[in-house]
Design an enzyme around this catalytic site. Structure first.
Site, mmCIF file in Angstrom:
data_model
loop_
_atom_site.group_PDB
_atom_site.id
_atom_site.type_symbol
_atom_site.label_atom_id
_atom_site.label_comp_id
_atom_site.label_asym_id
_atom_site.label_seq_id
_atom_site.Cartn_x
_atom_site.Cartn_y
_atom_site.Cartn_z
ATOM 1 C CG ASN A 1 -25.922 13.093 -12.320
ATOM 2 O OD1 ASN A 1 -25.364 13.909 -12.593
ATOM 3 N ND2 ASN A 1 -28.246 13.297 -12.974
ATOM 4 C CD1 TRP A 2 -20.141 12.742 -9.147
ATOM 5 C CD2 TRP A 2 -18.336 14.781 -9.095
ATOM 6 N NE1 TRP A 2 -18.823 12.607 -9.011
ATOM 7 C CE2 TRP A 2 -17.839 13.468 -9.065
ATOM 8 C CE3 TRP A 2 -18.155 15.467 -10.197
ATOM 9 C CZ2 TRP A 2 -17.157 13.615 -8.696
ATOM 10 C CZ3 TRP A 2 -16.866 15.316 -9.659
ATOM 11 C CH2 TRP A 2 -16.084 14.693 -9.366
ATOM 12 C CE LYS A 3 -28.777 14.212 -9.000
ATOM 13 N NZ LYS A 3 -30.695 13.419 -8.679
ATOM 14 C CG HIS B 1 -31.355 13.682 -15.165
ATOM 15 N ND1 HIS B 1 -32.175 13.619 -14.118
ATOM 16 C CD2 HIS B 1 -30.397 12.429 -14.152
ATOM 17 C CE1 HIS B 1 -31.909 12.899 -12.927
ATOM 18 N NE2 HIS B 1 -31.041 12.556 -12.932
ATOM 19 C CD GLU C 1 -30.961 8.621 -12.927
ATOM 20 O OE1 GLU C 1 -30.641 8.335 -11.722
ATOM 21 O OE2 GLU C 1 -31.960 9.491 -13.271
ATOM 22 N N GLY D 1 -33.373 11.389 -4.967
ATOM 23 C CA GLY D 1 -33.193 12.083 -4.500
ATOM 24 C C GLY D 1 -34.353 12.257 -2.808
ATOM 25 C CB SER E 1 -32.788 6.915 -2.860
ATOM 26 O OG SER E 1 -33.297 7.738 -2.846
ATOM 27 N N GLY F 1 -26.583 9.660 -7.680
ATOM 28 C CA GLY F 1 -26.659 11.507 -7.268
ATOM 29 C C GLY F 1 -25.938 11.818 -5.837
ATOM 30 N N GLY F 2 -27.128 11.715 -5.271
ATOM 31 C CA GLY F 2 -25.647 12.512 -3.649
ATOM 32 C C GLY F 2 -25.351 11.427 -3.316
HETATM 33 P P1 13P Z 1 -29.784 10.202 -6.025
HETATM 34 O O1 13P Z 1 -28.478 9.163 -6.134
HETATM 35 O O2 13P Z 1 -29.655 11.349 -5.196
HETATM 36 O O3 13P Z 1 -31.463 9.285 -5.769
HETATM 37 O O4 13P Z 1 -30.188 10.835 -7.605
HETATM 38 C C1 13P Z 1 -30.147 9.880 -8.827
HETATM 39 C C2 13P Z 1 -30.122 10.414 -9.933
HETATM 40 O O5 13P Z 1 -30.411 11.236 -10.471
HETATM 41 C C3 13P Z 1 -28.656 10.341 -10.671
HETATM 42 O O6 13P Z 1 -28.971 10.191 -11.742
#
Ligand code: 13P
Length: 250
Positions: A9-11, A101, A172, A178, A213, A234-235
């Protein structure tokens, strides 16, 4: 072992289409026959990424890499400024759509009722909805039972009256996103079992991903567990080397 799904998920990243294509190419080069890979990217980048993928992929070979959307609106078309519906996304080859999300719930004030409308439309159109659920820290502090009750209530509201269809759930926990502090793998697995039990009657076998994370070091602790069918990242999905490690942790 059944195939696992590693979803990114690149956000709101990266900052340009050029960087998005560069990152996508690096990820597309990774091969692990035990993993399906899904890249959920900002709407704007879906077209250049779909083009890039068409050029990279030898014709006819069934892909194990797919493009997904980070969100979707529930109306197909009409006077809904800024809206992007499931069929518009499908015209770029997108068949997987994240809904609910926690960042959408927080920053865009999405309610369970809105998530429910999205789920209905995506499933009705025959696409795969990846529904994100998870408890806040205040609830987790009360223990596993409270967290499970919270997530079950979310599932009930978000999936009320939806047609039977292709559904994946991403667990999640909000406090794990994050923060560098992932859920304990055994807690994530317990929650995954709870989600599967809650949905079995209507949906049959549902895949449950863990997100929060996950990085190259910790991925293995989750994705090798029987009850966890993959990860939503995410990150760490924004760094090609780190994401490669996650894909290869299976
Ligand atoms: P992180 O991997 O940055 O914690 O984010 C998780 C997320 O929100 C994936 O949708």
């Amino acid at each position: 072992m059944a195939k696992k799904l590693i979803a990114a998920n690149w956000k709101e990243n990266p900052g340009s289409a050029k960087d998005a294509v560069r990152l996508f190419k690096a990820v597309a080069a990774v091969q692990n026959p035990r993993a399906d890979v899904l890249i959920c990217a900002p709407f704007l980048f879906l077209e250049p990424l779909a083009d890039t993928y068409r050029r990279l992929r030898p014709a006819g070979r069934k892909s194990r890499l797919a493009l997904g959307a980070e969100d979707v609106f529930w109306e197909e078309k009409g006077a809904f400024t800024g809206g992007i519906g499931p069929k518009m996304l499908a015209s770029f080859g997108v068949r997987h759509m994240l809904i609910g999300h926690s960042e959408r719930r927080k920053w865009f004030r999405e309610t369970d009722a809105m998530v429910n409308r999205k789920a209905k439309q995506v499933l009705q159109d025959g696409f795969t909805a990846i529904l994100c659920v998870g408890e806040p820290r205040t609830v987790r502090k009360k223990g596993s039972r409270a967290a499970e009750a919270f997530v079950r209530a979310q599932l009930e509201k978000d999936l009320k009256g939806v047609p039977k269809g292709k559904l994946i759930v991403a667990y999640e926990p909000i406090w794990a996103i994050g923060s560098g502090e992932g859920a304990r793998p055994e807690d994530a697995a317990t929650m995954a079992r709870c989600i599967k039990r809650a949905l079995a009657r209507k949906f049959g076998k549902v895949k449950v991903l863990y997100g929060g994370s996950v990085d190259g070091k910790t991925a293995r602790n989750y994705v090798t567990l029987k009850d966890i069918d993959g990860a939503l990242v995410g990150g760490a999905s924004l760094k090609a080397d780190e994401f490669k490690k996650i894909i290869n942790s299976i």
